[in-house]
Enzyme design. Structure first.
Site, PDB file in Angstrom:
ATOM      1  N   GLN A 153      38.752  41.392  26.125  1.00 40.36           N
ATOM      2  CA  GLN A 153      39.909  40.268  26.876  1.00 40.36           C
ATOM      3  C   GLN A 153      39.617  40.330  28.246  1.00 40.36           C
ATOM      4  O   GLN A 153      40.400  39.486  28.969  1.00 40.36           O
ATOM      5  CB  GLN A 153      41.338  40.689  26.383  1.00 40.36           C
ATOM      6  CG  GLN A 153      41.316  40.744  24.814  1.00 40.36           C
ATOM      7  CD  GLN A 153      42.838  41.444  24.482  1.00 40.36           C
ATOM      8  OE1 GLN A 153      43.688  40.653  24.383  1.00 40.36           O
ATOM      9  NE2 GLN A 153      42.887  42.918  24.288  1.00 40.36           N
ATOM     10  N   HIS A 183      37.822  36.045  26.892  1.00 42.53           N
ATOM     11  CA  HIS A 183      38.822  35.289  27.631  1.00 42.53           C
ATOM     12  C   HIS A 183      38.183  34.645  29.051  1.00 42.53           C
ATOM     13  O   HIS A 183      38.722  34.264  30.078  1.00 42.53           O
ATOM     14  CB  HIS A 183      40.133  36.204  28.007  1.00 42.53           C
ATOM     15  CG  HIS A 183      40.917  36.338  26.901  1.00 42.53           C
ATOM     16  ND1 HIS A 183      41.956  37.248  27.083  1.00 42.53           N
ATOM     17  CD2 HIS A 183      40.938  35.742  25.557  1.00 42.53           C
ATOM     18  CE1 HIS A 183      42.688  37.405  25.902  1.00 42.53           C
ATOM     19  NE2 HIS A 183      41.926  36.564  24.937  1.00 42.53           N
ATOM     20  N   CYS A 216      32.825  23.782  35.240  1.00 41.02           N
ATOM     21  CA  CYS A 216      33.035  22.168  35.664  1.00 41.02           C
ATOM     22  C   CYS A 216      33.941  21.959  34.452  1.00 41.02           C
ATOM     23  O   CYS A 216      33.410  21.432  33.367  1.00 41.02           O
ATOM     24  CB  CYS A 216      31.816  21.281  35.691  1.00 41.02           C
ATOM     25  SG  CYS A 216      32.247  19.792  36.002  1.00 41.02           S
ATOM     26  N   GLY A 245      43.260  50.011  25.321  1.00 39.40           N
ATOM     27  CA  GLY A 245      43.997  49.453  26.544  1.00 39.40           C
ATOM     28  C   GLY A 245      44.513  48.125  26.434  1.00 39.40           C
ATOM     29  O   GLY A 245      44.581  47.507  27.360  1.00 39.40           O
TER      30      GLY A 245
END
Ligand code: APR
Length: 230
Positions: A88, A106, A114, A172
């Site tokens: 992530q 992510h 763009c 984590g």
């Protein structure tokens, strides 16, 4: 064949000085995520959003991978079976530690996108709102980051790899952001053994078969050594 599926979150990079989002002093306790991490926030104030990611990009460039990142690179190298590493995180500390084929669901700080034509290119350290896209020339460049309300990247590939996993591990992450937080439900539903590695039990602890707790730089190398011994 053994296939280990690993999902990492901000906690694995915390000891490299990149902090997390929801812990004490975390990014979302200091910044309004609706202004810096949504498409609406970007439309309203692109300069503010670029400043936020320029700050994070600089911190990332100044940081170094830690023992937890290095241990996962070792696992990928030495594990006889398959290792899938989905993160992530938008930093490149997994790659700088030697991991290959990392799936950044992510997005990545080191890439620009763009918003007009979809072209991607390596991000300069400091991005500016007026910067033109090297492909279409329009000033619609944004960090290549998945914001709240947007679809994460490579979901089909991620779910396909999850389906063939023989072990599912989260390292984590607080398990508060979907769809990543729902992967453990998917794994459990498919009867795949699940393991949580975190500083402390997350809110989703009850969904995992097993939990190992403590700083990632201590627990992850120990777990990898154990896994390679077995
Ligand atoms: N070692 C291991 N775990 C740690 C450490 C550490 N040194 N320090 C903190 N943690 C744990 C915390 O206990 C917490 O459960 O890491 C987790 C970090 O949780 P979050 O800050 O919520 O980060 P994450 O789960 O990665 O966030 C998911 O939310 O903001 C969005 O897109 C962003 O990718 C991010 C997503």
């Amino acid at each position: 064949m053994d296939s280990i599926f690993i999902l990492t979150g901000a906690g694995i990079s915390a000891e490299s000085g990149l902090g997390t989002f929801r812990d004490k002093g975390g990014l979302w306790t200091r910044y309004d995520l609706s202004r810096v991490a949504t498409p609406e926030g970007f439309r309203a104030d692109p300069a503010l959003v670029h400043d936020f990611y320029n700050m994070r990009r600089k911190n990332c460039l100044d940081a170094a991978p830690n023992a937890a990142h290095a241990a996962l690179a070792r696992l990928e190298r030495d594990h006889p079976g398959e290792v899938t590493l989905v993160t992530q995180n938008v930093d490149d500390l997994h790659e700088r530690a030697g991991s290959t084929g990392v799936i950044h669901m992510h997005g990545e700080l080191r890439r620009a996108l763009c918003a007009a034509c979809g072209h991607r290119w390596p991000a300069p350290e400091r991005m500016l709102p007026e910067e033109a896209c090297p492909s279409c020339g329009r000033p619609a460049t944004r960090p290549d980051i998945v914001w709240f309300g947007e679809m994460p990247y490579r979901m089909d590939e991620i779910l396909e790899r999850l389906a063939r996993a023989t072990l599912f591990v989260v390292i984590g992450s607080s398990g508060e952001v979907y769809p990543a937080a729902g992967f453990v439900d998917e794994a459990a539903a498919q009867g795949i053994p699940t393991l949580e590695i975190n500083l402390e039990p997350s809110g989703r602890r009850g969904l995992f078969d097993r939990g190992l707790y403590g700083p990632a730089t201590e627990v992850v190398p120990r777990w990898v050594a154990e896994s390679l011994r077995d």
